[in-house]
Design a protein around this motif. Structure first.
Motif, PDB file in Angstrom:
ATOM      1  N   ALA A 185      48.372  42.704  44.762  1.00 17.79           N
ATOM      2  CA  ALA A 185      47.118  43.297  44.290  1.00 17.79           C
ATOM      3  C   ALA A 185      47.259  43.952  42.923  1.00 17.79           C
ATOM      4  N   PRO A 289      41.753  42.866  45.114  1.00 21.75           N
ATOM      5  CA  PRO A 289      42.348  41.605  45.559  1.00 21.75           C
ATOM      6  C   PRO A 289      43.353  41.086  44.542  1.00 21.75           C
ATOM      7  N   PRO A 293      43.179  34.977  44.837  1.00 25.60           N
ATOM      8  CA  PRO A 293      43.165  35.225  46.285  1.00 25.60           C
ATOM      9  C   PRO A 293      43.193  33.972  47.135  1.00 25.60           C
ATOM     10  N   TRP A 323      38.999  39.291  49.195  1.00 24.46           N
ATOM     11  CA  TRP A 323      39.956  38.285  48.735  1.00 24.46           C
ATOM     12  C   TRP A 323      39.287  36.913  48.906  1.00 24.46           C
ATOM     13  N   CYS A 326      40.740  33.435  50.402  1.00 26.42           N
ATOM     14  CA  CYS A 326      41.988  33.590  51.149  1.00 26.42           C
ATOM     15  C   CYS A 326      41.831  33.025  52.558  1.00 26.42           C
TER      16      CYS A 326
END
Length: 375
Positions: A185, A289, A293, A323, A326
């Protein structure tokens, strides 16, 4: 011996010569040390002031030229990209052996190198008097996390600056998975994240999960301990200023009269509330994020008693929102069974996130077995 300045750590990284692994002739091992970049070393035992890691590279890299062309999907094609995974420790993962045997060997077979970081308070960095992984103070837990995260960030920058490695992923099991995500991050360029059975926060792990039974709640619930904990958290909050997530308050002001008259159950509840609030420092949803991501995979067990689903499910939805792109994948089993009998291997998750990254090494990636990696 190879010594190079780490721009993120502000210190030198010393890397020993590459030697064949006696347990696996297909990999080369190098031992590395550096001064921890964590500034307030008063919070660390002396043994943790020096960071330690082991670099595991596939012997295949000595024969496959960096950036050379090979059939898509082949091990040689992967090796040519010079990918590397930084492996962070889960709870109880002292030393390098477990991660090397169960993670690095499989990654090397797939053409991927790995850097195994020894966490502070663990292994050779463990202070005298600490029994195994049982930290002596509540405040040691977020210190362990913050130091690991800063060191991981510094080592990623060091790997990138060496121009010997291609795409980089941060990976870990359990606590190591959480630290991998938080580290990513704060890295200002694309890196992968492979978190296997990692929580979104350490708070419910120690206040609601199985590990809550290992905490000395009766001691934490005493009036004197409440006072000491409040002072400790207030001081720690000041030291963590600028690195804590937003404006989270780590402690509650306590009324000594009300505390003295409180029932044992009320005192116990307050102790858990204090610890829960303190451990919000580790909550992934309080951080930004990663830069990319979609190169992040979070594998979560449906029946995990260490990382309770009821406490984490809403947080995982928030992670998926922030995110964007993801993968949060729920798998059958519990924390231990998913490690011993994984439906999908840890290696597959790391390869998946590395495949989504485009970075390639700028150097030739030559490995000098006699003197270590060429600068």
């Amino acid at each position: 011996m190879w010594v190079r300045f780490c721009p993120a750590c502000g210190s030198q990284v010393t890397l020993g010569p590459a030697v064949p692994d006696v347990e696996n002739p297909e990999v080369l091992l190098q031992e590395g040390t550096f001064d921890t970049p964590f500034e307030d070393t008063s919070l660390l035992p002396l043994e943790s002031h020096v960071g330690r890691f082991q670099l595991v590279t596939p012997k295949l890299w000595t024969t496959v030229e960096a950036n050379s062309q090979h059939p898509a999907g082949s091990v040689a094609a992967t090796a040519a990209r010079r990918p590397i995974a930084v492996l962070l420790a889960g709870t109880g993962e002292h030393g390098y052996t477990r991660r090397r045997v169960f993670m690095s060997y499989a990654l090397a077979k797939a053409g991927v190198a790995s850097l195994i970081l020894e966490s502070p308070f663990y292994g050779m960095r463990r202070p005298p008097g600490q029994r195994a992984s049982k930290l002596r103070r509540v405040s040691d837990l977020p210190v362990l996390g913050r130091v690991t995260i800063e060191e991981a960030q510094g080592l990623v920058q060091w790997l990138r600056a060496s121009k010997l490695f291609g795409p980089i992923a941060l990976a870990g099991t359990s606590m190591g998975g959480l630290h991998a995500a938080i580290s990513a991050a704060f890295i200002p360029y694309p890196v992968g994240v492979a978190s296997y059975l990692g929580p979104t926060s350490a708070a419910p792990v120690f206040t609601e999960g199985v590990l809550a039974k290992a905490c000395e709640w009766k001691t934490l619930a005493s009036q004197a301990t409440h006072r000491r904990l409040e002072v400790c958290l207030r001081e720690f909050e000041k030291k963590m200023e600028g690195l804590s997530p937003g404006s989270i308050r780590l402690y509650d002001e306590l009324d000594p009269v009300a505390l003295a008259d409180a029932s044992p159950d009320a005192k116990l509840s307050l102790a858990k509330r204090q610890v829960d609030r303190f451990l919000q420092l580790t909550n992934l949803t309080n951080f930004p994020p990663a830069v990319q991501p979609d190169a992040a995979v979070f594998v979560v067990a449906e029946h995990d008693q260490y990382v309770p689903r009821r406490a984490m499910e809403a947080h995982w939805k928030t992670v998926q929102e922030r995110w964007e792109g993801c993968t949060v994948k729920w798998i059958p089993g519990g924390h231990v069974s998913a490690i011993l009998f994984p439906p999908e291997s840890f290696t597959e998750q790391v390869l998946r996130v590395l495949s989504r990254l485009d970075a390639a090494p700028e150097g030739d990636g030559t490995l000098d077995v006699a003197s270590g990696m060429s600068p």
